[in-house]
Motif scaffolding. Structure first.
Motif, PDB file in Angstrom:
ATOM      1  N   LEU A 117      43.462  43.586  31.274  1.00 56.55           N
ATOM      2  CA  LEU A 117      42.500  44.122  32.235  1.00 56.55           C
ATOM      3  C   LEU A 117      43.200  44.632  33.485  1.00 56.55           C
ATOM      4  O   LEU A 117      42.759  45.601  34.106  1.00 56.55           O
ATOM      5  CB  LEU A 117      41.469  43.047  32.598  1.00 56.55           C
ATOM      6  CG  LEU A 117      40.477  42.655  31.499  1.00 56.55           C
ATOM      7  CD1 LEU A 117      39.607  41.496  31.951  1.00 56.55           C
ATOM      8  CD2 LEU A 117      39.592  43.832  31.110  1.00 56.55           C
ATOM      9  N   ALA A 118      44.300  43.966  33.867  1.00 53.94           N
ATOM     10  CA  ALA A 118      45.059  44.388  35.051  1.00 53.94           C
ATOM     11  C   ALA A 118      45.623  45.786  34.874  1.00 53.94           C
ATOM     12  O   ALA A 118      45.796  46.528  35.856  1.00 53.94           O
ATOM     13  CB  ALA A 118      46.168  43.382  35.336  1.00 53.94           C
ATOM     14  N   ASP A 119      45.926  46.183  33.625  1.00 54.07           N
ATOM     15  CA  ASP A 119      46.427  47.533  33.359  1.00 54.07           C
ATOM     16  C   ASP A 119      45.391  48.597  33.707  1.00 54.07           C
ATOM     17  O   ASP A 119      45.737  49.770  33.888  1.00 54.07           O
ATOM     18  CB  ASP A 119      46.832  47.666  31.887  1.00 54.07           C
ATOM     19  CG  ASP A 119      48.067  46.841  31.556  1.00 54.07           C
ATOM     20  OD1 ASP A 119      48.804  46.482  32.498  1.00 54.07           O
ATOM     21  OD2 ASP A 119      48.276  46.529  30.363  1.00 54.07           O
ATOM     22  N   PHE A 120      44.136  48.187  33.774  1.00 55.00           N
ATOM     23  CA  PHE A 120      43.054  49.114  34.130  1.00 55.00           C
ATOM     24  C   PHE A 120      42.531  48.823  35.537  1.00 55.00           C
ATOM     25  O   PHE A 120      41.394  49.148  35.873  1.00 55.00           O
ATOM     26  CB  PHE A 120      41.917  49.007  33.110  1.00 55.00           C
ATOM     27  CG  PHE A 120      42.286  49.506  31.742  1.00 55.00           C
ATOM     28  CD1 PHE A 120      42.069  50.831  31.406  1.00 55.00           C
ATOM     29  CD2 PHE A 120      42.879  48.665  30.822  1.00 55.00           C
ATOM     30  CE1 PHE A 120      42.415  51.302  30.149  1.00 55.00           C
ATOM     31  CE2 PHE A 120      43.239  49.133  29.568  1.00 55.00           C
ATOM     32  CZ  PHE A 120      43.004  50.448  29.231  1.00 55.00           C
ATOM     33  N   SER A 121      43.396  48.185  36.340  1.00 53.80           N
ATOM     34  CA  SER A 121      43.071  47.861  37.739  1.00 53.80           C
ATOM     35  C   SER A 121      41.847  46.966  37.859  1.00 53.80           C
ATOM     36  O   SER A 121      41.079  47.072  38.809  1.00 53.80           O
ATOM     37  CB  SER A 121      42.862  49.155  38.544  1.00 53.80           C
ATOM     38  OG  SER A 121      44.007  49.961  38.506  1.00 53.80           O
ATOM     39  N   LEU A 122      41.642  46.097  36.874  1.00 56.80           N
ATOM     40  CA  LEU A 122      40.538  45.140  36.905  1.00 56.80           C
ATOM     41  C   LEU A 122      41.126  43.732  37.080  1.00 56.80           C
ATOM     42  O   LEU A 122      41.907  43.279  36.246  1.00 56.80           O
ATOM     43  CB  LEU A 122      39.721  45.221  35.616  1.00 56.80           C
ATOM     44  CG  LEU A 122      38.985  46.542  35.379  1.00 56.80           C
ATOM     45  CD1 LEU A 122      38.432  46.598  33.968  1.00 56.80           C
ATOM     46  CD2 LEU A 122      37.862  46.721  36.395  1.00 56.80           C
ATOM     47  N   ASN A 123      40.764  43.093  38.170  1.00 56.31           N
ATOM     48  CA  ASN A 123      41.316  41.780  38.494  1.00 56.31           C
ATOM     49  C   ASN A 123      40.318  40.680  38.173  1.00 56.31           C
ATOM     50  O   ASN A 123      39.212  40.662  38.709  1.00 56.31           O
ATOM     51  CB  ASN A 123      41.696  41.721  39.977  1.00 56.31           C
ATOM     52  CG  ASN A 123      42.708  42.782  40.349  1.00 56.31           C
ATOM     53  OD1 ASN A 123      43.591  43.094  39.558  1.00 56.31           O
ATOM     54  ND2 ASN A 123      42.570  43.342  41.537  1.00 56.31           N
ATOM     55  N   VAL A 124      40.707  39.756  37.310  1.00 55.24           N
ATOM     56  CA  VAL A 124      39.844  38.631  36.945  1.00 55.24           C
ATOM     57  C   VAL A 124      39.879  37.604  38.077  1.00 55.24           C
ATOM     58  O   VAL A 124      40.944  37.227  38.555  1.00 55.24           O
ATOM     59  CB  VAL A 124      40.328  37.977  35.634  1.00 55.24           C
ATOM     60  CG1 VAL A 124      39.489  36.749  35.308  1.00 55.24           C
ATOM     61  CG2 VAL A 124      40.267  38.978  34.499  1.00 55.24           C
ATOM     62  N   ASN A 125      38.699  37.177  38.512  1.00 60.01           N
ATOM     63  CA  ASN A 125      38.597  36.152  39.546  1.00 60.01           C
ATOM     64  C   ASN A 125      38.809  34.783  38.896  1.00 60.01           C
ATOM     65  O   ASN A 125      37.908  34.237  38.263  1.00 60.01           O
ATOM     66  CB  ASN A 125      37.222  36.221  40.218  1.00 60.01           C
ATOM     67  CG  ASN A 125      37.140  35.359  41.459  1.00 60.01           C
ATOM     68  OD1 ASN A 125      37.827  34.339  41.580  1.00 60.01           O
ATOM     69  ND2 ASN A 125      36.294  35.755  42.391  1.00 60.01           N
ATOM     70  N   THR A 126      40.017  34.255  39.048  1.00 58.49           N
ATOM     71  CA  THR A 126      40.355  32.989  38.380  1.00 58.49           C
ATOM     72  C   THR A 126      39.540  31.813  38.914  1.00 58.49           C
ATOM     73  O   THR A 126      39.291  30.840  38.204  1.00 58.49           O
ATOM     74  CB  THR A 126      41.855  32.684  38.544  1.00 58.49           C
ATOM     75  OG1 THR A 126      42.200  32.722  39.939  1.00 58.49           O
ATOM     76  CG2 THR A 126      42.688  33.713  37.797  1.00 58.49           C
ATOM     77  N   ASN A 127      39.097  31.905  40.175  1.00 57.70           N
ATOM     78  CA  ASN A 127      38.301  30.819  40.759  1.00 57.70           C
ATOM     79  C   ASN A 127      36.916  30.724  40.128  1.00 57.70           C
ATOM     80  O   ASN A 127      36.286  29.671  40.146  1.00 57.70           O
ATOM     81  CB  ASN A 127      38.162  31.012  42.275  1.00 57.70           C
ATOM     82  CG  ASN A 127      39.485  30.864  43.003  1.00 57.70           C
ATOM     83  OD1 ASN A 127      40.344  30.084  42.576  1.00 57.70           O
ATOM     84  ND2 ASN A 127      39.670  31.612  44.074  1.00 57.70           N
ATOM     85  N   LYS A 128      36.450  31.846  39.600  1.00 57.92           N
ATOM     86  CA  LYS A 128      35.117  31.860  38.987  1.00 57.92           C
ATOM     87  C   LYS A 128      35.176  31.813  37.460  1.00 57.92           C
ATOM     88  O   LYS A 128      34.131  31.800  36.803  1.00 57.92           O
ATOM     89  CB  LYS A 128      34.347  33.113  39.431  1.00 57.92           C
ATOM     90  CG  LYS A 128      33.956  33.102  40.896  1.00 57.92           C
ATOM     91  CD  LYS A 128      33.106  34.314  41.235  1.00 57.92           C
ATOM     92  CE  LYS A 128      32.668  34.294  42.694  1.00 57.92           C
ATOM     93  NZ  LYS A 128      31.837  35.476  43.033  1.00 57.92           N
TER      94      LYS A 128
END
Length: 359
Positions: A117-128
């Motif tokens: 997902l990071a390759d598509f500039s999408l950052n996963v919110n690890t806290n959630k």
């Protein structure tokens, strides 16, 4: 996702759209995303600081959610191509920026998903990011919240009651002003700002008769509040419903339940909700130990049982019965006739109950 709209790579997004929309539409979107300027107002200063932004989609723009979903879906398509990412039994459920990966095993490679997902500039919110284990003997999963609702029906109903009561209390100054605020205005405010909170996602609830009774009592208590009727004042249930233009809340839930059921049956047979429904009826022959728990199917059966009409089916016990209802649901007119008949049967039964309960 974290800061979902703000991280989108515009050049990548426009390349994705080339294979989806026409050239004229691409040009319009390119124009909307160009020369984007953001303003920040600092606390204690009347001056606004402005700067140009070349990433993300503008907040508040009605097109932004659509562009985000296109970007996310393209990223998920690439993730699905990775054969070793998760097992064949993994199911993917996505709603806006909330994505669930459901698996019958313990293995889901979340770290690899985050990197893709990071390759598509999408950052996963690890806290959630949450890990939920759904099992027959456990109860913790029932308190897990998905899209504003708790997974457990009883837990979700209790939470809805609390939230609607808080909303009711915030408007307490309106309910006590009988002379200044018209009754029709108070009722409209209640429906828009309180009842909507109470009934959020109510079509998914599976209720026993006792739970329906408690919910109806709670609803009537709120109706007395908006009319500023004190506890010592006697008003019959029928009179209360007539005065407010409301109906027993059990009927509202029944209507929502069958509307959702019809929507599910009209979907493709391989969608997750249809797969779950079909599997339930195919494996129903194997009985489990202990007292059976109330399920949405049990509630649907009860609705059908109370409806007595030779023209429509009154059973829901086998996969054949489910297929019959699925055929009816394809014709919206026929489905409306069926659900209206079920509603009227329940309405007649509820009217008798309300009259019998009196005050």
């Amino acid at each position: 996702m974290s800061s979902a709209f703000d991280t989108i790579d515009r050049h990548l997004l426009l390349n994705i759209l080339k294979n989806i929309i026409k050239e004229d539409e691409q040009r319009i979107i390119r124009y909307l995303l160009s020369n984007t300027e953001l303003s920040i107002k600092l606390k204690g200063s009347s001056k606004k600081e402005s700067f140009k932004s070349n990433i993300g989609t503008p907040q508040g723009d009605s097109l932004s959610p659509v562009l985000f979903i296109v970007n996310l879906e393209h990223a998920l398509k690439n993730i699905r191509k990775i054969e070793t990412l998760y097992t064949q039994n993994t199911l993917e459920l996505a709603y806006a920026d909330d994505v669930d990966f459901v698996s019958t095993t313990d293995f889901v490679d979340v770290e690899t998903i985050q990197k893709e997902l990071a390759d598509f500039s999408l950052n996963v919110n690890t806290n959630k990011t949450e890990y939920t284990l759904v099992q027959k003997d456990g109860e913790d999963w029932k308190k897990v919240k998905k899209l504003g609702s708790l997974l457990g029906d009883t837990e979700d109903i209790e939470r809805r009651k609390q939230l609607s009561n808080l909303a009711l209390q915030k408007l307490s100054s309106i309910w006590i002003r009988n002379d200044n605020v018209k009754q029709v205005t108070r009722i409209n405010l209640y429906r828009a700002l309180v009842r909507s909170i109470l009934l959020y996602n109510c079509g998914t609830w599976s209720l026993t008769k006792q739970e329906e009774h408690k919910l109806s009592t709670f609803h009537r208590r709120q109706l007395r509040t908006i009319l500023n009727i004190k506890y010592s004042t006697v008003i019959k249930n029928n009179a209360l419903y007539q005065k407010t233009g409301e109906t027993p809340i059990s009927l509202t839930i029944l209507e929502a339940r069958w509307r959702l059921f019809g929507h599910i049956l009209r979907q493709a047979i391989n969608t997750p909700h249809n797969v779950a429904m079909t599997k339930y009826f195919k494996t129903e022959g194997s009985k489990q130990r202990g007292r059976p728990k109330t399920s949405i199917v049990t509630t649907l059966r009860r609705d059908l049982k109370s409806h007595n009409n030779d023209h429509w089916p009154t059973r829901l016990h086998s996969i054949t019965d489910l297929d019959h209802l699925r055929d009816i649901a394809q014709n919206r007119s026929d489905w409306k006739h069926l659900t209206t008949a079920i509603y009227r049967s329940a309405q007649a039964e509820t009217s008798v109950d309300v009259a019998a309960n009196g005050q």
